[in-house]
Design a protein around this motif. Structure first.
Motif, mmCIF file in Angstrom:
data_model
loop_
_atom_site.group_PDB
_atom_site.id
_atom_site.type_symbol
_atom_site.label_atom_id
_atom_site.label_comp_id
_atom_site.label_asym_id
_atom_site.label_seq_id
_atom_site.Cartn_x
_atom_site.Cartn_y
_atom_site.Cartn_z
ATOM 1 N N LEU A 309 -5.935 -10.384 -6.993
ATOM 2 C CA LEU A 309 -5.893 -9.248 -6.012
ATOM 3 C C LEU A 309 -7.024 -7.768 -6.503
ATOM 4 O O LEU A 309 -7.618 -8.049 -7.447
ATOM 5 C CB LEU A 309 -4.446 -8.480 -5.889
ATOM 6 C CG LEU A 309 -3.475 -9.681 -5.897
ATOM 7 C CD1 LEU A 309 -2.021 -8.847 -5.963
ATOM 8 C CD2 LEU A 309 -3.589 -10.108 -4.314
ATOM 9 N N SER A 310 -7.210 -7.184 -5.564
ATOM 10 C CA SER A 310 -8.153 -6.034 -5.777
ATOM 11 C C SER A 310 -7.361 -4.506 -5.724
ATOM 12 O O SER A 310 -7.425 -4.011 -4.742
ATOM 13 C CB SER A 310 -9.309 -6.158 -4.930
ATOM 14 O OG SER A 310 -9.965 -6.961 -5.080
ATOM 15 N N PRO A 311 -6.978 -3.962 -6.715
ATOM 16 C CA PRO A 311 -6.446 -2.865 -6.768
ATOM 17 C C PRO A 311 -7.485 -1.734 -6.937
ATOM 18 O O PRO A 311 -8.358 -1.889 -7.792
ATOM 19 C CB PRO A 311 -5.324 -2.710 -8.130
ATOM 20 C CG PRO A 311 -5.858 -3.647 -9.014
ATOM 21 C CD PRO A 311 -6.688 -4.891 -8.140
ATOM 22 N N VAL A 312 -7.333 -0.659 -5.934
ATOM 23 C CA VAL A 312 -8.369 0.151 -5.837
ATOM 24 C C VAL A 312 -8.090 1.771 -6.233
ATOM 25 O O VAL A 312 -8.875 2.552 -6.430
ATOM 26 C CB VAL A 312 -9.446 -0.065 -4.681
ATOM 27 C CG1 VAL A 312 -9.936 -1.348 -4.597
ATOM 28 C CG2 VAL A 312 -8.480 0.308 -3.233
ATOM 29 N N VAL A 313 -6.981 1.998 -5.669
ATOM 30 C CA VAL A 313 -6.605 3.631 -6.008
ATOM 31 C C VAL A 313 -4.977 3.345 -6.512
ATOM 32 O O VAL A 313 -4.341 2.431 -6.052
ATOM 33 C CB VAL A 313 -6.487 4.187 -4.578
ATOM 34 C CG1 VAL A 313 -6.029 5.660 -4.730
ATOM 35 C CG2 VAL A 313 -7.513 3.923 -3.744
ATOM 36 N N HIS A 314 -4.703 4.270 -7.219
ATOM 37 C CA HIS A 314 -3.273 4.223 -8.034
ATOM 38 C C HIS A 314 -3.097 5.882 -8.395
ATOM 39 O O HIS A 314 -3.850 6.777 -8.816
ATOM 40 C CB HIS A 314 -3.669 3.727 -9.467
ATOM 41 C CG HIS A 314 -2.392 3.630 -10.221
ATOM 42 N ND1 HIS A 314 -1.094 3.057 -9.759
ATOM 43 C CD2 HIS A 314 -2.298 3.836 -11.510
ATOM 44 C CE1 HIS A 314 -0.246 2.868 -10.776
ATOM 45 N NE2 HIS A 314 -1.061 3.616 -11.900
ATOM 46 N N ARG A 315 -1.637 6.003 -8.222
ATOM 47 C CA ARG A 315 -1.018 7.292 -8.458
ATOM 48 C C ARG A 315 -1.805 8.369 -8.037
ATOM 49 O O ARG A 315 -2.116 9.533 -8.692
ATOM 50 C CB ARG A 315 -0.918 7.666 -10.146
ATOM 51 C CG ARG A 315 0.008 6.474 -10.727
ATOM 52 C CD ARG A 315 0.283 6.820 -12.434
ATOM 53 N NE ARG A 315 0.964 8.153 -12.244
ATOM 54 C CZ ARG A 315 2.404 8.225 -12.616
ATOM 55 N NH1 ARG A 315 3.069 7.114 -12.588
ATOM 56 N NH2 ARG A 315 2.784 9.336 -12.339
ATOM 57 N N VAL A 316 -1.798 8.365 -6.588
ATOM 58 C CA VAL A 316 -2.502 9.707 -5.957
ATOM 59 C C VAL A 316 -1.374 10.865 -5.938
ATOM 60 O O VAL A 316 -0.247 10.757 -5.345
ATOM 61 C CB VAL A 316 -2.640 9.379 -4.480
ATOM 62 C CG1 VAL A 316 -3.216 10.862 -3.850
ATOM 63 C CG2 VAL A 316 -3.562 8.379 -4.547
ATOM 64 N N THR A 317 -1.409 11.979 -6.743
ATOM 65 C CA THR A 317 -0.376 13.083 -6.921
ATOM 66 C C THR A 317 -1.001 14.397 -6.358
ATOM 67 O O THR A 317 -2.171 14.804 -6.564
ATOM 68 C CB THR A 317 -0.338 12.885 -8.454
ATOM 69 O OG1 THR A 317 -0.033 11.632 -8.896
ATOM 70 C CG2 THR A 317 0.732 13.744 -8.908
ATOM 71 N N ALA A 318 -0.274 14.921 -6.024
ATOM 72 C CA ALA A 318 -0.339 16.498 -5.455
ATOM 73 C C ALA A 318 0.651 17.275 -6.344
ATOM 74 O O ALA A 318 1.617 16.989 -6.893
ATOM 75 C CB ALA A 318 0.072 16.664 -4.036
#
Length: 578
Positions: A309-318
């Protein structure tokens, strides 16, 4: 510079994107096309089709769109995210190549409607740009703060839209904060060969300078938001640099109706577009003897994990202000020292739901947007929420291939495509194996060769004895270091408050001294191996280029920062040597 997110009339644009004025989009694309012409690229209409077997240079461009759930409006004090860093192309193809990796656009939040014809944000991130002078296959990081309608942009300390020091557009917009990181004007370097590791970054406001009612002698306010870049990497953690509030508010000096409309005064919008913007990947096309069209793209890859698999973005947080601002404000008011660690109670994680789209298209340069032909992205890539806080791709193993050589495991996309008409009557580029491409097209034997390039010009700073670079000037240096991209950086140590950016930040001597005192507190208490951004839930962290990490000279450990004064080639670049 990144262009705005996809404009409202493009398919798949999410609600956050619909806030972007089409006028700003057109201005950015016009600037990009002008830059292409200046760099020797051809910008033409579709023109006559070439004869069969004639290989024509074309391009692949577009967006990969990442939908995610919204968070409440109160989380308006910045964001952070982890994005994968990897070599998108197997070989750097020259300075027409421009693409970001996955990134975002942080706009101001308004109480009512957004002011008309106003584009200003923080974008930047990881990628390659046409004005990158010392590029390699490894991406670099820029800050990408856009002043009103692209009138200027600031990419880091000493880096901006203009290299004309008599007309310094954006080059004084960012102040160096960290005493441990060099910021080259060509972009912040990662360790060469980075492939699939996370780069954690985000922007949170720090209360370093107070708001004031008068700006550059005009009765318009400047706010107190010092939007600060925080990094979380394998060999450095913490704040690096910040946009000076005056960088944003200066536009309101000549247009008072804009007072209070920029990020110096406004909170951040908590729900941001998340996309990968690609403006140019090399491609070619040719027709066979029967008139059927085929295309080939330069080898293009995504990172690959152990499961393929290709994980590309993780834990987008505001964040809201309880995450960091409140603790630092109390500290500066005489309270206990703030650790710099983001309080999880002030954080809201965006949730991924899967889905998303692609607007990647293959076409000759200058093709009208409605005539550009999309590739069948969905035939080989499925966008998924790999977990609630990680976004990535699952691949059709019959159409992609595994690349397991250095710098690391990757999934390589289909290279060859045939132009077909779908049942809806619209053309699409459909992936095909190399064996299905007729030999007379010449595509299988074509080689993507980096065009000849003149040696890159050095970045230099003013040496006039009366300039802000010399008065009051550095306290130590020059020092030099060779970066992983093959360039040599010269830097000096400045007292924090005497660095050129702050001498151009509309601060009085008293205000700069008050700022100096606050930053000395940060230097004493916030170390480069501390905990700041919330850690990733899995994966490994990428490293910065070890050459950009420095130690202050004895006696300059607190209250002093390294400022790059020159960046130049040291023989052939790293990409040229390969």
């Amino acid at each position: 510079m990144r262009c705005p997110p996809t404009p409202p009339d493009l398919p798949h644009a999410d609600r956050a994107n619909r806030r972007v004025p089409a006028a700003a989009w057109r201005r950015c694309l016009a600037a990009a096309l002008a830059a292409t012409v200046a760099l020797g690229g051809a910008v033409t209409g579709r023109g006559a089709d070439p004869p069969a077997g004639a290989v024509e240079d074309i391009e692949m461009a577009g967006y990969l769109l990442v939908p995610h759930e919204k968070v409440p409006d109160r989380f308006n004090a910045g964001f952070s995210m982890y994005v994968a860093a990897w070599p998108l192309l197997a070989r750097y193809p020259g300075n027409r190549f421009q693409t970001g990796l996955f990134g975002t656009w942080m706009f101001a939040q308004y109480d009512g409607p957004k002011p008309p014809d106003l584009y200003s944000d923080i974008e930047g991130g990881l990628g390659w740009w046409r004005d990158t002078r010392f590029a390699t296959e490894t991406p670099k990081f820029i800050m990408g703060g856009v002043a009103r309608n692209f009138s200027e942009w600031a990419n880091g300390p000493g880096a901006g839209k203009s290299r004309d020091w008599d007309r310094p557009l954006g080059v004084y917009g960012v102040a160096q904060l960290s005493p441990w990181v060099l910021w080259p004007p060509d972009g912040l370097n990662l360790r060469q060969g980075t492939c699939g590791q996370w780069v954690g970054y985000g922007y949170l406001p720090l209360p370093l300078t107070p708001a004031k009612a008068v700006t550059a002698g005009a009765p318009v306010p400047t706010g107190g938001n010092c939007w600060t870049l925080f990094l979380n990497t394998g060999n450095f953690k913490g704040p690096v640099a910040f946009f000076t509030p005056f960088y944003w508010s200066r536009a309101s000096v000549t247009e008072p109706s804009l007072a209070g409309m920029f990020l110096d005064s406004r909170p951040s919008h908590p729900n941001r577009a998340l996309q990968m913007e690609t403006q140019y990947v090399p491609a070619v096309r040719a027709a066979d003897a029967a008139g059927a069209w085929y295309a080939r793209i330069a080898p293009t890859s995504f990172p690959r994990d152990a499961d393929g698999l290709s994980p590309v973005v993780h834990r987008v947080t505001a964040y809201d202000r309880t995450a960091l601002w409140d603790a630092v404000e109390r500290w500066f008011a005489g309270g206990p020292a703030a650790s710099g660690r983001i309080a999880p109670e002030g954080a809201a994680l965006h949730t991924f739901t899967g889905g998303g789209g692609s607007t990647w298209r293959i076409s000759p340069p200058g093709t009208p947007r409605d005539d550009k032909v999309p590739l069948e992205w969905g035939s080989f890539a499925t966008a998924e929420a790999l977990d609630p806080h990680t976004y990535g791709y699952r691949w059709n193993r019959d159409l992609v291939s595994d690349t397991l050589d250095a710098p690391g495991p990757r999934v390589t996309l289909p290279e060859y495509y045939r132009l077909v008409e779908r049942p809806d009557g619209k053309p699409r580029w459909q992936p095909v194996p190399a064996a299905a491409v007729p030999a007379e097209t010449g595509l299988v034997t074509h080689r993507f060769v980096r065009p000849p390039a003149t040696p890159p010009e050095p970045y230099v700073t003013p040496d006039d004895p009366g300039s802000c670079w010399r008065q009051p000037g550095p306290v130590a240096g020059p020092f030099t270091v060779r970066l992983g991209d093959g360039s040599v950086v010269t830097y000096h140590w400045y007292r924090f408050a005497d660095q050129p950016a702050l001498l151009n930040a509309d601060l009085t001597a008293e205000e700069r001294e008050a700022l100096q005192a606050r930053v000395e507190r940060l230097h004493r208490h916030w170390r480069r191996d501390g905990e700041y951004l919330l850690a990733p839930g899995h994966g490994t962290l990428a490293d910065l280029d070890p050459a950009v990490l420095v130690e202050p000279p004895p006696g300059l450990e607190v209250g002093y920062v390294p400022i790059v004064t020159r960046q130049a080639a040291d023989g052939p670049s790293a990409a040229e040597r390969r």
